[in-house]
Design a protein around this motif. Structure first.
Motif, short mmCIF file in Angstrom:
data_model
loop_
_atom_site.label_atom_id
_atom_site.label_comp_id
_atom_site.label_asym_id
_atom_site.label_seq_id
_atom_site.Cartn_x
_atom_site.Cartn_y
_atom_site.Cartn_z
N HIS A 84 0.83 -1.25 -0.05
CA HIS A 84 0.01 0.01 0.00
C HIS A 84 0.96 1.20 -0.08
CE1 HIS A 84 -3.70 -2.15 0.86
NE2 HIS A 84 -3.05 -2.93 1.63
N PHE A 85 1.83 1.03 0.66
CA PHE A 85 2.67 2.63 0.98
C PHE A 85 4.29 2.22 1.10
CE2 PHE A 85 3.33 6.63 2.92
CZ PHE A 85 2.73 7.39 2.34
N ILE A 86 4.96 3.26 0.83
CA ILE A 86 6.53 3.09 1.12
C ILE A 86 6.97 4.35 1.88
CG2 ILE A 86 8.67 2.69 0.33
CD1 ILE A 86 7.85 0.63 -1.65
N ILE A 87 7.80 4.30 2.63
CA ILE A 87 8.41 5.68 3.16
C ILE A 87 9.76 5.27 3.00
CG2 ILE A 87 8.89 7.04 5.26
CD1 ILE A 87 6.07 6.70 6.14
N ILE A 88 10.51 6.46 2.55
CA ILE A 88 12.05 6.31 2.34
C ILE A 88 12.52 7.33 3.09
CG2 ILE A 88 13.87 6.25 0.70
CD1 ILE A 88 11.74 5.44 -1.33
N SER A 89 13.58 7.15 3.92
CA SER A 89 14.20 8.41 4.65
C SER A 89 15.77 8.04 4.63
CB SER A 89 13.95 8.39 6.07
OG SER A 89 14.24 7.21 6.80
N CYS A 90 16.48 9.00 4.16
CA CYS A 90 17.97 8.85 3.87
C CYS A 90 18.62 10.12 4.36
CB CYS A 90 18.21 8.88 2.41
SG CYS A 90 19.74 8.34 1.75
N GLY A 99 11.02 10.25 1.23
CA GLY A 99 10.02 10.14 0.07
C GLY A 99 9.18 9.25 0.44
N GLU A 100 7.82 9.20 -0.47
CA GLU A 100 6.52 8.57 -0.15
C GLU A 100 6.10 7.90 -1.35
OE1 GLU A 100 5.00 10.86 3.63
OE2 GLU A 100 3.70 10.97 1.90
N ILE A 101 5.49 6.70 -1.49
CA ILE A 101 4.97 6.18 -2.77
C ILE A 101 3.91 5.38 -2.26
CG2 ILE A 101 5.47 4.69 -4.51
CD1 ILE A 101 8.34 4.59 -4.03
N LEU A 102 2.63 5.99 -2.90
CA LEU A 102 1.40 5.34 -2.26
C LEU A 102 1.17 4.21 -3.67
CD1 LEU A 102 -1.32 5.21 -1.22
CD2 LEU A 102 -2.05 7.37 -2.51
N TYR A 103 0.64 2.96 -3.38
CA TYR A 103 0.40 2.16 -4.35
C TYR A 103 -1.07 1.95 -4.34
CZ TYR A 103 5.29 1.12 -4.97
OH TYR A 103 6.72 1.40 -5.16
N HIS A 104 -1.86 1.57 -5.47
CA HIS A 104 -3.18 1.28 -5.51
C HIS A 104 -3.10 0.15 -6.48
CE1 HIS A 104 -7.34 0.92 -5.18
NE2 HIS A 104 -7.66 1.21 -6.40
N ASN A 105 -3.59 -1.35 -6.28
CA ASN A 105 -3.91 -2.21 -7.38
C ASN A 105 -2.62 -2.63 -7.95
OD1 ASN A 105 -6.53 -2.41 -6.95
ND2 ASN A 105 -7.09 -1.12 -8.48
N ALA A 108 2.10 2.44 -8.90
CA ALA A 108 2.44 3.44 -8.08
C ALA A 108 1.41 4.61 -8.56
CB ALA A 108 3.73 4.13 -8.06
N VAL A 109 0.55 5.38 -7.61
CA VAL A 109 -0.50 6.30 -8.04
C VAL A 109 0.15 7.60 -7.56
CG1 VAL A 109 -2.38 4.71 -8.40
CG2 VAL A 109 -1.88 5.81 -6.11
N PHE A 110 0.99 7.72 -6.64
CA PHE A 110 1.55 9.02 -6.29
C PHE A 110 2.76 8.79 -5.60
CE2 PHE A 110 1.86 11.78 -2.33
CZ PHE A 110 1.99 13.10 -3.00
N THR A 111 3.73 9.58 -5.70
CA THR A 111 4.99 9.83 -5.25
C THR A 111 5.32 11.34 -4.69
OG1 THR A 111 6.41 10.31 -7.07
CG2 THR A 111 6.30 8.02 -6.59
N TYR A 112 6.10 11.16 -3.54
CA TYR A 112 6.42 12.61 -2.84
C TYR A 112 7.90 12.35 -2.70
CZ TYR A 112 7.26 16.25 0.85
OH TYR A 112 7.80 17.10 1.19
N TYR A 113 8.60 13.54 -2.82
CA TYR A 113 10.15 13.57 -2.87
C TYR A 113 10.50 14.78 -2.28
CZ TYR A 113 15.10 13.70 -3.62
OH TYR A 113 16.23 14.01 -3.65
N SER A 114 11.14 14.85 -1.25
CA SER A 114 11.89 16.03 -0.51
C SER A 114 13.22 15.90 -0.35
CB SER A 114 10.96 16.58 0.44
OG SER A 114 11.38 15.84 1.73
N ARG A 115 13.98 16.85 -0.34
CA ARG A 115 15.47 16.99 -0.09
C ARG A 115 15.75 18.50 0.63
NH1 ARG A 115 19.91 16.37 -4.71
NH2 ARG A 115 19.31 18.47 -5.18
N VAL A 116 16.48 18.30 1.50
CA VAL A 116 17.03 19.30 2.22
C VAL A 116 18.79 19.32 2.00
CG1 VAL A 116 17.51 20.84 4.34
CG2 VAL A 116 15.40 19.59 4.06
N ASN A 117 19.17 20.30 1.21
CA ASN A 117 20.62 20.42 1.00
C ASN A 117 21.31 21.26 1.78
OD1 ASN A 117 20.38 22.90 0.28
ND2 ASN A 117 20.12 22.70 -1.92
N TYR A 118 22.70 21.04 1.69
CA TYR A 118 23.32 22.04 2.49
C TYR A 118 23.39 23.32 2.76
CZ TYR A 118 25.53 23.02 -1.90
OH TYR A 118 25.97 23.47 -3.23
#
Length: 171
Positions: A84-90, A99-105, A108-118
């Protein structure tokens, strides 16, 4: 280099987010439902993949640690596992990613990605999919309370949703 910066500025200076396709509100509703279920500790099985759990420096990268959490259920009728869902932290030496990935059937139906740089600039992108094709995307940066929307890049740095689905199926 100067020409590249000028072209990039011109392309992003007047960028406005395109209107959302009709499928996006339904995907947002599914996202909210899954996130609400995640608050119940008994709603999903969780499998955690912890990369570099000993925090040893990676060659040519330095500090690096990644955790991928898969949220899934068993379906008696279907006879298998459903992701159903994945959370990725790095955490990397120069930035942090989430990051987040939402799955349906099974897709993947939605992805969210964020990054805070230096520079402490937050970069975010959101992508919506239908039938395996991207149907909408947004990208923005946030620094010192200034939000700027940009043309979304061709891809994010996040792990590929299809590859993660293949890994899930091997578990």
């Amino acid at each position: 280099m100067t020409m590249y910066l000028l072209i990039t500025f011109c392309l992003t200076a007047g960028y406005t987010v395109p209107p959302e396709p009709s499928e996006v509100p339904g995907i947002r509703e599914l996202y909210s439902e899954v996130k609400d279920r995640m608050e119940d500790e008994y709603s999903f099985y969780r499998t955690v993949i912890d990369i570099n759990s000993t925090d040893l420096p990676y060659p040519a990268v330095g500090d690096y640690r990644e955790e991928i959490t898969l949220y899934w259920t068993l379906d008696e009728e279907y006879g298998g596992k459903i992701l159903h869902f994945i959370i990725i932290s790095c955490e990397r030496a120069a930035w942090t990613e989430y990051g987040e990935i939402l799955y349906h059937n099974g897709e993947a139906v939605f992805t969210y990605y964020s990054r805070v740089n230096y520079d402490e600039i937050l970069e975010e992108s959101r992508r919506w999919f239908c039938g395996g094709e991207e149907i909408h995307a947004t990208c923005r940066t946030i620094s010192d309370d200034v939000i700027e929307y940009h043309f979304p890049p061709e891809s994010d740095y996040m792990r590929d949703p299809e590859t993660l689905m293949e890994i899930f199926r091997m578990l």
